[in-house]
Design an enzyme around this catalytic site. Structure first.
Site, short mmCIF file in Angstrom:
data_model
loop_
_atom_site.label_atom_id
_atom_site.label_comp_id
_atom_site.label_asym_id
_atom_site.label_seq_id
_atom_site.Cartn_x
_atom_site.Cartn_y
_atom_site.Cartn_z
N ASP A 71 -22.80 -9.80 34.12
CA ASP A 71 -24.01 -10.30 33.48
C ASP A 71 -23.67 -11.37 32.43
O ASP A 71 -22.59 -11.34 31.85
CB ASP A 71 -24.77 -9.13 32.83
CG ASP A 71 -26.21 -9.50 32.50
OD1 ASP A 71 -26.70 -10.54 32.97
OD2 ASP A 71 -26.85 -8.73 31.76
N ASN A 80 -33.29 -9.85 42.20
CA ASN A 80 -32.93 -11.25 41.93
C ASN A 80 -33.71 -12.27 42.77
O ASN A 80 -33.69 -13.47 42.49
CB ASN A 80 -31.42 -11.49 42.12
CG ASN A 80 -30.57 -10.92 40.99
OD1 ASN A 80 -29.41 -10.56 41.18
ND2 ASN A 80 -31.14 -10.83 39.79
C1 FPP Z 1 -25.96 -12.21 36.15
O1 FPP Z 1 -26.04 -13.22 35.18
C2 FPP Z 1 -25.24 -12.69 37.32
C3 FPP Z 1 -25.78 -12.81 38.58
C4 FPP Z 1 -27.15 -12.44 38.88
C5 FPP Z 1 -25.01 -13.37 39.70
C6 FPP Z 1 -23.57 -13.03 39.77
C7 FPP Z 1 -22.90 -14.07 40.61
C8 FPP Z 1 -21.67 -14.53 40.43
C9 FPP Z 1 -20.75 -14.01 39.43
C10 FPP Z 1 -21.12 -15.68 41.23
C11 FPP Z 1 -20.99 -15.50 42.70
C12 FPP Z 1 -20.55 -14.17 43.16
C13 FPP Z 1 -19.48 -13.92 43.98
C14 FPP Z 1 -19.22 -12.53 44.44
C15 FPP Z 1 -18.57 -14.97 44.42
P1 FPP Z 1 -27.49 -13.76 34.73
O2 FPP Z 1 -27.80 -14.98 35.52
O3 FPP Z 1 -28.50 -12.67 34.86
O4 FPP Z 1 -27.20 -14.11 33.22
P2 FPP Z 1 -28.25 -14.06 32.02
O5 FPP Z 1 -28.70 -12.64 31.88
O6 FPP Z 1 -27.46 -14.55 30.86
O7 FPP Z 1 -29.38 -14.99 32.38
#
Ligand code: FPP
Length: 260
Positions: A37, A85
Site C-alpha cells: 500500500d 480496485n
Molecule cells: C496500493 O497502493 C497498491 C496497489 C493497488 C497496486 C499494487 C501494484 C503494484 C505494486 C505494481 C504491480 C504489481 C506486480 C505484482 C508486478 P495505492 O494505489 O492504494 O496507494 P495509496 O493508498 O497511497 O493511494
C-alpha cells in the site's frame, strides 16, 4: 565517482548482511502475506502521477520476491489487485495491468531459474484477455517448480474466496444430505489449499486494516505495519519484519512460557 557514494553503498550492503545474519533460519515464517500500500501517496509526495508510484512498486516486488526466495520462505502472497480496485479510473487500471504484464515478461525467466512457482489467487479470468495469456504462461512455465510459491492476488476478495470454497464443498458433496462442514474442509477448498497459513502479515503505508485479504488464513498471523510506502520498502524492511516476528511469542490462544 567520489568515495562517498561507494561508502554509502557499502554501508547499505553491510547493514543488509548484518540483518540477515541475525535471522534465525530455523524459525523463519513459512508464509508471508503482504498488503502493498501507499503507491499513490508516494507519487503524490513527489508531484508525480499515481502510476509512477505503481511503477516503482513493481521494482519493490522484484526485490521482495528475490529476497523471500533466497531466505527460504515456503510461500509469499502479494495483494496486487483487489476486487474493489475496479472502482479506480480506467487509465489507472489499464496501467496496472500493463505493469503486471511487463513484470511477467521481464521476470519470468529469473523466477523460473529460482525454482519459484507462480499461483494466482482470485478471479483473474475477469482481467483483460491479453494479460490473462501472460499469467497463464507464467503458471504453466513455473508449474512444476518446487521452491517458494509466489501467490499473486488479482481481482481478489477474501469473502468471495470463502463463498467459492463453500460452493465447491457443496458441489463435491451433492449426494450427502447430512454434510457436516469442517474447518479442514474449508481450508482444502480455499485458493491457498496445500499451503501453510501466513504466519506474518505485512502492511505498508501505516494503515491498520486487513482489507479483505486472506481473512480465513490470517486467523493467527502476526501483523507488522510500517509507515513506509510500498515503493520505498526494501529487503531490509522485510528482514526487520522477520526479526520482529522472531521476537514475538505466538500463543494461539493458549498461555505463554511461564504460564502467563
Ligand atoms: C496500493 O497502493 C497498491 C496497489 C493497488 C497496486 C499494487 C501494484 C503494484 C505494486 C505494481 C504491480 C504489481 C506486480 C505484482 C508486478 P495505492 O494505489 O492504494 O496507494 P495509496 O493508498 O497511497 O493511494
Amino acid at each position: 565517482m567520489s568515495s562517498l557514494p561507494m561508502t554509502a553503498v557499502r554501508t547499505a550492503v553491510e547493514a543488509k548482511e548484518d540483518l540477515r545474519a541475525q535471522i534465525d533460519a530455523a524459525r523463519l515464517p513459512k508464509h508471508i502475506a503482504i498488503i502493498m500500500d501507499g503507491n499513490g501517496r508516494w507519487a503524490r509526495q513527489r508531484f508525480l502521477p499515481r502510476i509512477a508510484g505503481h511503477r516503482m512498486g513493481a521494482r519493490t516486488v522484484h526485490e521482495v520476491v528475490e529476497t523471500s526466495a533466497r531466505l527460504g520462505l515456503q510461500a509469499l502472497s502479494l495483494y496486487a489487485f483487489s476486487a474493489e480496485n475496479w472502482k479506480r479510473p480506467k487509465t489507472e487500471i489499464d496501467t496496472l495491468m500493463e505493469l503486471l504484464r511487463e513484470y511477467i515478461k521481464k521476470e519470468l525467466e529469473e523466477i523460473h531459474r529460482n525454482n519459484i512457482r507462480i499461483q494466482i489467487l482470485g478471479h483473474y479470468e475477469l482481467l483483460p484477455a491479453w494479460v490473462q495469456e501472460d499469467i497463464e504462461q507464467a503458471i504453466r512455465v513455473t508449474g512444476k517448480n518446487t521452491g517458494m510459491v509466489l501467490n499473486v492476488a488479482l481481482n481478489y476478495s477474501a469473502r468471495t474466496e470463502l463463498a467459492d470454497a463453500f460452493q465447491s464443498i457443496l458441489k463435491s458433496n451433492q449426494q450427502n444430505r447430512n454434510l457436516e462442514i469442517t474447518e479442514q474442509m474449508i481450508a482444502e477448498h480455499l485458493y491457498t489449499k496445500g499451503l501453510p497459513d501466513p504466519d506474518l502479515l505485512i502492511r505498508t503505508s501505516g494503515e491498520m486494516r486487513v482489507s479483505n485479504f486472506l481473512l480465513w488464513q490470517i486467523a493467527y498471523a502476526e501483523i507488522w505495519v510500517t509507515d513506509t510506502y510500498w515503493p520505498d520498502f526494501t529487503a531490509r524492511h522485510l528482514m526487520q519484519a522477520i526479526l520482529d516476528f522472531q521476537k514475538r511469542e505466538r500463543r494461539y490462544g493458549g498461555l505463554g512460557r511461564g504460564g502467563v
